[in-house]
Design a protein around this motif. Structure first.
Motif, PDB file in Angstrom:
ATOM      1  N   TRP A   1       0.934  -1.163  -0.183  1.00  0.00           N
ATOM      2  CA  TRP A   1       0.070  -0.022   0.106  1.00  0.00           C
ATOM      3  C   TRP A   1       0.825   1.261   0.043  1.00  0.00           C
ATOM      4  N   PHE A   2       2.106   1.120  -0.357  1.00  0.00           N
ATOM      5  CA  PHE A   2       2.832   2.263  -0.351  1.00  0.00           C
ATOM      6  C   PHE A   2       2.851   2.957  -1.575  1.00  0.00           C
ATOM      7  N   TYR A   3       2.021   4.115  -1.996  1.00  0.00           N
ATOM      8  CA  TYR A   3       1.819   4.670  -3.251  1.00  0.00           C
ATOM      9  C   TYR A   3       1.577   6.226  -2.987  1.00  0.00           C
ATOM     10  N   TYR A   4       2.046   6.952  -3.820  1.00  0.00           N
ATOM     11  CA  TYR A   4       1.494   8.287  -3.832  1.00  0.00           C
ATOM     12  C   TYR A   4       0.344   8.611  -4.608  1.00  0.00           C
ATOM     13  N   PRO A   5      -0.714   9.331  -4.139  1.00  0.00           N
ATOM     14  CA  PRO A   5      -1.713   9.518  -4.969  1.00  0.00           C
ATOM     15  C   PRO A   5      -1.624   9.960  -6.132  1.00  0.00           C
ATOM     16  N   GLU A   6      -0.842  11.094  -6.177  1.00  0.00           N
ATOM     17  CA  GLU A   6      -0.538  11.545  -7.725  1.00  0.00           C
ATOM     18  C   GLU A   6       0.138  10.866  -8.683  1.00  0.00           C
ATOM     19  N   ASN A   7       0.669   9.649  -8.314  1.00  0.00           N
ATOM     20  CA  ASN A   7       1.067   8.505  -9.334  1.00  0.00           C
ATOM     21  C   ASN A   7      -0.340   7.933  -9.996  1.00  0.00           C
ATOM     22  N   PHE A   8      -1.257   7.606  -9.236  1.00  0.00           N
ATOM     23  CA  PHE A   8      -2.408   7.342  -9.811  1.00  0.00           C
ATOM     24  C   PHE A   8      -3.079   8.337 -10.746  1.00  0.00           C
ATOM     25  N   GLU A   9      -3.093   9.535 -10.482  1.00  0.00           N
ATOM     26  CA  GLU A   9      -3.344  10.712 -11.164  1.00  0.00           C
ATOM     27  C   GLU A   9      -2.685  10.776 -12.308  1.00  0.00           C
ATOM     28  N   ALA A  10      -1.514  10.789 -12.311  1.00  0.00           N
ATOM     29  CA  ALA A  10      -0.585  10.648 -13.461  1.00  0.00           C
ATOM     30  C   ALA A  10      -1.017   9.469 -14.365  1.00  0.00           C
ATOM     31  N   LEU A  11      -1.176   8.340 -13.936  1.00  0.00           N
ATOM     32  CA  LEU A  11      -1.681   7.216 -15.095  1.00  0.00           C
ATOM     33  C   LEU A  11      -2.979   7.405 -15.585  1.00  0.00           C
ATOM     34  N   ARG A  12      -3.952   7.920 -14.594  1.00  0.00           N
ATOM     35  CA  ARG A  12      -5.286   8.406 -15.246  1.00  0.00           C
ATOM     36  C   ARG A  12      -5.102   9.409 -16.297  1.00  0.00           C
ATOM     37  N   ARG A  13      -4.278  10.672 -15.885  1.00  0.00           N
ATOM     38  CA  ARG A  13      -4.072  11.541 -17.155  1.00  0.00           C
ATOM     39  C   ARG A  13      -3.567  11.054 -18.264  1.00  0.00           C
ATOM     40  N   ALA A  14      -2.760   9.941 -18.270  1.00  0.00           N
ATOM     41  CA  ALA A  14      -2.006   9.652 -19.380  1.00  0.00           C
ATOM     42  C   ALA A  14      -3.063   8.609 -20.121  1.00  0.00           C
ATOM     43  N   GLY A  15      -4.145   8.526 -19.469  1.00  0.00           N
ATOM     44  CA  GLY A  15      -5.049   7.434 -20.241  1.00  0.00           C
ATOM     45  C   GLY A  15      -5.605   6.185 -19.706  1.00  0.00           C
ATOM     46  N   ALA A  16      -5.181   5.910 -18.761  1.00  0.00           N
ATOM     47  CA  ALA A  16      -5.226   4.605 -18.042  1.00  0.00           C
ATOM     48  C   ALA A  16      -6.602   4.577 -17.148  1.00  0.00           C
ATOM     49  N   GLU A  17      -7.200   3.309 -16.917  1.00  0.00           N
ATOM     50  CA  GLU A  17      -8.289   3.211 -16.059  1.00  0.00           C
ATOM     51  C   GLU A  17      -7.634   2.408 -14.899  1.00  0.00           C
ATOM     52  N   ILE A  18      -7.608   2.743 -13.541  1.00  0.00           N
ATOM     53  CA  ILE A  18      -6.959   1.982 -12.467  1.00  0.00           C
ATOM     54  C   ILE A  18      -8.047   1.402 -11.821  1.00  0.00           C
ATOM     55  N   VAL A  19      -7.717   0.148 -11.333  1.00  0.00           N
ATOM     56  CA  VAL A  19      -8.360  -0.951 -10.709  1.00  0.00           C
ATOM     57  C   VAL A  19      -7.717  -1.369  -9.642  1.00  0.00           C
ATOM     58  N   SER A  20      -8.204  -1.810  -8.339  1.00  0.00           N
ATOM     59  CA  SER A  20      -7.467  -2.293  -7.447  1.00  0.00           C
ATOM     60  C   SER A  20      -7.653  -3.905  -7.526  1.00  0.00           C
ATOM     61  N   VAL A  21      -6.478  -4.505  -7.091  1.00  0.00           N
ATOM     62  CA  VAL A  21      -6.256  -6.083  -7.096  1.00  0.00           C
ATOM     63  C   VAL A  21      -5.647  -6.403  -5.845  1.00  0.00           C
ATOM     64  N   SER A  22      -5.721  -7.594  -5.215  1.00  0.00           N
ATOM     65  CA  SER A  22      -5.194  -8.004  -4.168  1.00  0.00           C
ATOM     66  C   SER A  22      -4.155  -9.201  -4.510  1.00  0.00           C
ATOM     67  N   LEU A  23      -3.313  -9.271  -3.540  1.00  0.00           N
ATOM     68  CA  LEU A  23      -2.247 -10.584  -3.772  1.00  0.00           C
ATOM     69  C   LEU A  23      -2.651 -11.607  -2.561  1.00  0.00           C
ATOM     70  N   LEU A  24      -3.519 -11.184  -1.571  1.00  0.00           N
ATOM     71  CA  LEU A  24      -3.855 -12.011  -0.577  1.00  0.00           C
ATOM     72  C   LEU A  24      -5.116 -12.858  -0.326  1.00  0.00           C
ATOM     73  N   ASP A  25      -6.033 -12.592  -1.366  1.00  0.00           N
ATOM     74  CA  ASP A  25      -7.369 -13.283  -1.429  1.00  0.00           C
ATOM     75  C   ASP A  25      -7.338 -13.984  -2.797  1.00  0.00           C
ATOM     76  N   ASP A  26      -8.677 -14.482  -2.877  1.00  0.00           N
ATOM     77  CA  ASP A  26      -8.855 -15.231  -4.094  1.00  0.00           C
ATOM     78  C   ASP A  26      -9.833 -14.489  -5.002  1.00  0.00           C
ATOM     79  N   THR A  27      -9.906 -13.072  -4.627  1.00  0.00           N
ATOM     80  CA  THR A  27     -11.142 -12.401  -5.471  1.00  0.00           C
ATOM     81  C   THR A  27     -10.780 -12.323  -6.774  1.00  0.00           C
ATOM     82  N   PRO A  28     -11.493 -12.528  -7.905  1.00  0.00           N
ATOM     83  CA  PRO A  28     -10.979 -12.656  -9.220  1.00  0.00           C
ATOM     84  C   PRO A  28     -10.765 -11.285  -9.791  1.00  0.00           C
ATOM     85  N   TRP A  29      -9.746 -11.355 -10.387  1.00  0.00           N
ATOM     86  CA  TRP A  29      -9.270 -10.090 -11.241  1.00  0.00           C
ATOM     87  C   TRP A  29      -9.957  -9.777 -12.404  1.00  0.00           C
ATOM     88  N   PRO A  30     -10.011  -8.355 -12.638  1.00  0.00           N
ATOM     89  CA  PRO A  30     -10.365  -8.124 -13.999  1.00  0.00           C
ATOM     90  C   PRO A  30      -9.515  -8.367 -14.991  1.00  0.00           C
TER      91      PRO A  30
END
Length: 465
Positions: A264-293
């Motif tokens: 969970w070590f992230y800067y919010p601005e890094n997500f903002e930069a990815l969105r402004r560059a044209g990406a959609e951001i989704v959250s995923v986990s390595l700790l459970d079996d929740t299906p990934w998109p």
């Protein structure tokens, strides 16, 4: 240009351990309990203090760092982040005048001048009386242009001690005493090797924050603190844009961001930069079996994989999924803890745990820091994320070290400052996967987000063929 004034102040100490984090947290929550919209900031690259501050404020905290973020962007970053808030609280780092050199460049005092913000000094008054006035007077006049607006005395022993402290400071200085806190035993938030234990690992966070806020409300003149913050003048910014033009696309590439208790070590601005560059951001986990998109890229930040090593190892399906996605060419960007997960195994005091196996090496936890502080690196090898020749200003915080055979691996970064992985090198690359101990901030590496999104577009095209 001048913008409407945002009430603001900086809390600073004489050194680490002065109590400024606890005071910052308690004051932030106390102000919020008064009905104010509080925006919290942390000076420096600290993820953990920022997470606690964000929890106290009820909104993500923002890091203001004049080493990893260009200085000319800091006023704009502050202004854009604090817009709409009733008050902004900035927690300093280290000592008030401590910087990267003898002149104190990049210090909390320098940030206070750059943001034209009054400072409250948090002073540990343990076994101190009249000397406190000398310390406060010295700080008030040590550097020109610093607005020392008040002092909060921490760890005071009793009413007689507090009375002497107040009288001497008010007699010998023009700096008002805004509060005097009693000793806390034990520390309300436990500490470990990188500072406070994270809010994600400590139960009862809300109760802790409310308890600290009550202490602040009882022992600090909160109204006077607000009045001091309201004395801040309109902030001058030179109009330098924070971001490039928003990229518009009909179908955005999807970048998965690993956000769970381990990473969970992230800067919010890094997500903002990815969105402004044209990406959609989704959250995923390595700790459970929740299906990934269905994803076109993966961002694996830092954290504490060592505290979740067994759970990460036991989630075999996710470990194999990431290994297979890397082999298939999925763009993967990993920092520090994320790099540790991509290795073959992680060795802790509890045993050896298999990880994703993207890189054929191990990391092992050590008793002492193996890399701690700011670093600088030059990109020396082609990779999807950083052009060759680019100089990266970042930071590293790790107690792990690599156990590796460098002859079988390709390094992308040559360190001119910092430790990295091995022998002044950092940044391993295989396929379209890049992993390093170095953390970067998107505003200090403006090429990174567009390059990441470009690689995600390319992967999606190949995937669909």
């Amino acid at each position: 240009m001048n913008t409407p004034p945002i009430p603001r102040l900086i809390l600073a100490g004489l050194s680490g351990g002065s109590g400024k984090t606890i005071v910052s947290l308690g004051l932030t929550r106390a102000l919020r309990n008064c009905g104010l919209r509080v925006k919290a900031f942390k000076k420096g690259p600290d993820y953990i203090d920022a997470a606690w501050l964000g929890l106290a404020a009820g909104d993500d905290a923002v890091n203001l760092d004049p080493i990893i973020i260009p200085k000319d962007l800091l006023p704009g970053l502050f202004q854009s982040s604090a817009t709409g808030a009733d008050i902004a609280i900035i927690e300093g780092n280290r000592g008030l005048f401590d910087g990267k050199d003898v002149s104190g460049s990049c210090s909390t005092a320098e940030l206070a001048r750059q943001l034209d913000t009054p400072v409250i000094l948090v002073l540990d008054a343990t076994k101190m009386t009249r000397t406190a006035a000398a310390v406060v007077q010295g700080c008030a006049h040590f550097e020109p242009g610093l607005r020392l607006g008040g002092v909060i005395l921490n760890r005071t022993a009793g009413n007689r001690h507090r009375a002497i402290l107040r009288e001497t400071i008010e007699t010998y200085t023009d700096v008002p005493v805004l509060g005097m806190l009693p000793k806390h035993s034990p520390n309300p938030i436990p500490e470990r090797h990188m500072g406070l234990v994270s809010n994600r690992e400590h139960g009862g966070c809300e109760a802790i924050l409310e308890r600290i806020a009550t202490v602040i409300a009882d022992h600090v003149d909160v109204d006077a603190v607000v009045s001091l913050a309201q004395m801040a003048a309109p902030l001058h910014t030179d109009g330098t844009p924070l971001w490039g033009d928003q990229v518009k696309t009909t179908r955005k590439p999807v970048i998965g961001v690993v956000r769970d208790a381990a990473f969970w070590f992230y800067y919010p601005e890094n997500f903002e930069a990815l969105r402004r560059a044209g990406a959609e951001i989704v959250s995923v986990s390595l700790l459970d079996d929740t299906p990934w998109p269905d994803i076109d890229g993966l961002y694996l930040g830092g954290g504490f994989p060592e505290t979740h090593a067994r759970a990460l190892a036991e989630n075999v399906a996710v470990r194999h999924r990431i290994r297979d996605l890397s082999a298939a060419g999925l763009p993967i960007y990993a920092e520090c803890g994320g790099f540790m997960y991509l290795c073959r195994e992680l060795v802790t005091h509890e045993g050896t745990f298999p990880m994703a196996g993207v890189f054929d090496l191990a990391t092992t936890l050590c008793e002492r820091p193996q890399g701690l502080g700011y670093n600088q690196a030059t990109v020396i090898t082609d990779n999807p994320f950083h052009p060759v020749g680019t100089i990266l200003n970042g930071h590293e915080f790790h107690y792990s070290r690599c156990v590796l055979d460098p002859g079988n691996l390709t390094f992308c970064l040559h360190m001119s400052r910092g430790n990295g992985m091995l022998g002044q090198h950092d940044g391993l690359v295989v396929n379209n996967t890049f992993a390093a101990y170095t953390h970067i901030h998107a505003l200090g590496a403006p090429h990174w987000a567009p390059a990441f999104v470009k690689a995600a577009f390319a992967y999606r095209r190949i995937k669909s063929e």
